[in-house]
Design an enzyme around this catalytic site. Structure first.
Site, short mmCIF file in Angstrom:
data_model
loop_
_atom_site.label_atom_id
_atom_site.label_comp_id
_atom_site.label_asym_id
_atom_site.label_seq_id
_atom_site.Cartn_x
_atom_site.Cartn_y
_atom_site.Cartn_z
N ARG A 18 0.81 -1.23 0.00
CA ARG A 18 0.00 0.00 0.00
C ARG A 18 0.83 1.27 0.00
O ARG A 18 0.57 2.20 -0.75
CB ARG A 18 -0.92 0.03 1.23
CG ARG A 18 -2.25 -0.60 1.03
CD ARG A 18 -2.78 -1.10 2.34
NE ARG A 18 -1.87 -2.11 2.85
CZ ARG A 18 -1.90 -3.37 2.44
NH1 ARG A 18 -2.79 -3.76 1.57
NH2 ARG A 18 -1.04 -4.25 2.90
N THR A 19 1.85 1.32 0.87
CA THR A 19 2.59 2.57 1.01
C THR A 19 3.30 2.93 -0.30
O THR A 19 3.20 4.04 -0.80
CB THR A 19 3.60 2.47 2.18
OG1 THR A 19 2.91 2.06 3.34
CG2 THR A 19 4.28 3.80 2.43
N LYS A 38 25.28 -4.72 -2.02
CA LYS A 38 26.73 -4.79 -2.31
C LYS A 38 27.54 -4.14 -1.19
O LYS A 38 28.75 -4.04 -1.27
CB LYS A 38 27.04 -4.05 -3.62
CG LYS A 38 26.41 -4.66 -4.85
CD LYS A 38 26.79 -3.82 -6.07
CE LYS A 38 25.90 -4.13 -7.25
NZ LYS A 38 25.90 -3.03 -8.23
N ARG A 40 11.44 3.65 2.74
CA ARG A 40 11.12 2.65 3.78
C ARG A 40 12.36 1.80 3.96
O ARG A 40 13.03 1.43 2.99
CB ARG A 40 9.96 1.76 3.35
CG ARG A 40 9.82 0.57 4.31
CD ARG A 40 8.57 -0.20 4.11
NE ARG A 40 7.42 0.56 4.55
CZ ARG A 40 6.20 0.03 4.66
NH1 ARG A 40 6.00 -1.23 4.35
NH2 ARG A 40 5.20 0.77 5.07
N HIS A 58 6.01 5.92 11.25
CA HIS A 58 5.37 5.76 9.94
C HIS A 58 4.39 6.94 9.80
O HIS A 58 3.17 6.75 9.83
CB HIS A 58 4.65 4.41 9.90
CG HIS A 58 4.24 3.97 8.53
ND1 HIS A 58 4.44 4.75 7.41
CD2 HIS A 58 3.63 2.84 8.11
CE1 HIS A 58 3.97 4.10 6.37
NE2 HIS A 58 3.48 2.94 6.76
#
Lengths: 151, 307
Positions: free
Chosen positions: B57-58, B86, B107, B135
């Site tokens: 969703r985000t 890496k 995120r 959030h």
């Protein structure tokens, strides 16, 4: 006769009432390392007048600034600082916790980004007075027992 | 007041007026979010959606929001698709991304990652969730949904249930509700109750809240029932999980004593916490809440870039 463990200081800074056993830990905070070339005396586990144990550090020919001394409060909140000139105390004060502690204490949150390999120093900001509490600037976590996580 | 150029890392970065501004702007964005009217205000601008952790969703709603405003999106979805795997530092990735875009949404699995990104970035950074931390855009869309349905938040009683220990949405939401003066009840099994550092923060702001363990007794008196997913991996064995999950499963029948206007919310995905029978009741608002991610994120992108 009273034992004289450290001779009196002509000029410099005396840090007294350091938590017993912590004298060596505060030296890096004062930028004192193996390259340091001025006189330095350290006494550990000595008895205070109140018959409590304490450490003492005497630094010759160097007057430390108020701001850099406050960093010591993280390790030893009751330490006192005396600035000595010609054997006389010209200034005496108790260390006080600063508003921001940078690069001294690791964040207690193991999942905090600052505990990885990122190019940042830890930064704790004062979040609460009385009792004073700090939180991590990055992850926001309130910190406990700062002295256990000295870098 | 202008939010142009600001970073949104934690909900506490915003004062009450700023939250109000964002929610009002979000309301104006609803027709464009639905595609009913055209809005090209961010034409020529690029959002870097750096999602180093799974998100449906985000990420999708950030991308939709940018497209609905006429802008473009570049995306990293998962660490596998980036140089982090890496061994590149996040600080380096961010300084690279700022050269390619006008605004960053991130995120990351580590707490503090968004604040660190904001420290290194010259362009605005929006936190799309950092570990078990903050959030804020979820909180904004939650507040938007509550306000849209019930009006003045300060007069409401909000029950927050489920995984309150690891569920980051509940942390940000309770801090915001506390500041707005809403009454809160935290309901969860002891193992996953609200964490102490959030309760400490709420105490410091004199917020009104209770901590309880039985969800049924809270239902008749609540205006908003905000449920979160209980994660199986937080329990030592399947049996204990099933016991807790069973006690925290909301059904249509359980909602019978609820107030008529009470709304049920969930940040989704839901597993067992809300039975499908609730979907057909007049209380269900979780899909409207998911849609609201678009107008709220449109409002934020617009205010941080244009204003």
């Amino acid at each position: 006769m009273k034992d004289v463990k450290i001779t009196p200081l002509r000029n410099g800074t005396v840090i007294d009432h350091i938590k017993p056993g912590m004298a060596l830990k505060i030296l890096p905070l004062l930028n004192i390392d193996q390259d340091y070339s001025t006189g330095l005396s350290i006494a550990m586990y000595v008895q205070s007048k109140k018959h409590q144990l304490k450490d003492i550090v005497k630094i010759e020919d160097k007057e430390l600034h108020h701001k850099e001394m406050n960093r010591l409060a993280v390790i030893t909140p009751n330490a006192t600082i005396s600035i000595i000139r010609d054997f006389k105390v010209v200034k005496k004060f108790k260390v006080k916790l600063p508003k921001v502690i940078e690069g001294i204490v690791r964040c207690e949150n193991i999942n905090c980004i600052t505990n990885g390999k990122e190019p940042v120093v830890s930064k704790l900001v004062r979040a609460q007075e009385d009792p004073v509490k700090f939180k991590c600037y990055y992850c926001g976590r309130i910190q406990n027992m700062l002295e256990k996580r000295i870098i | 007041m202008s939010l142009k150029g600001r970073d949104i890392v934690a909900i506490t970065d915003l004062d009450m007026d700023e939250i109000e501004t964002i929610l009002n702007e979000a309301q104006k964005m609803v027709p464009a979010a639905r595609g009913e009217v055209k809005n090209d205000s961010l034409s020529g601008m690029i959002l870097a959606a750096l999602f180093f952790e799974a998100s449906t969703r985000t990420r999708l709603s950030f991308e939709t929001a940018m497209h609905r405003l006429g802008g473009d999106v570049i995306t990293i979805a998962g660490q596998e698709g980036s140089s982090l795997i890496k061994g590149e530092t996040l600080a380096d990735t961010i300084r690279m991304a700022e050269g390619y875009s006008d605004i960053i949404a991130i995120r990351h699995p580590k707490e503090g990652a968004a604040r660190l990104s904001a420290t290194f970035s010259k362009i605005p950074v929006i936190n799309g969730g950092d570990g078990a931390g903050q959030h804020p855009t979820q909180t904004l869309l939650d507040l938007f949904t509550i306000k849209q349905n019930l009006g003045d938040i300060s007069k409401l009683h909000v029950t927050i249930g489920g995984d309150l220990k690891y569920g980051r949405t509940t942390h940000s939401l309770s801090l915001a509700l506390g500041r707005m003066g809403a009454r809160m009840t935290f309901v969860a099994p002891k193992r996953i109750q609200m964490v102490d550092h959030i309760l400490d923060d709420l105490n410091r702001m004199d917020a009104s809240f209770d901590v309880v363990y039985d969800i049924k007794e809270t239902i008749p008196d609540t205006d908003v029932l905000y449920m979160t997913r209980i994660q199986k991996e937080r329990f030592p064995d399947e049996e204990e999980y099933m016991k807790v999950a069973g006690a925290f499963r909301i059904t249509a029948e359980m909602l019978e004593p609820a107030k008529k206007k009470m709304i049920v919310m969930h940040p989704l995905p839901r597993i067992d916490e809300i039975h499908h029978s609730v979907d057909a009741t007049p209380h269900a608002r979780y899909f409207q809440q998911a849609f609201n991610g678009v107008p709220v994120r449109m409002a934020l992108l617009h205010l941080l870039l244009e204003d």
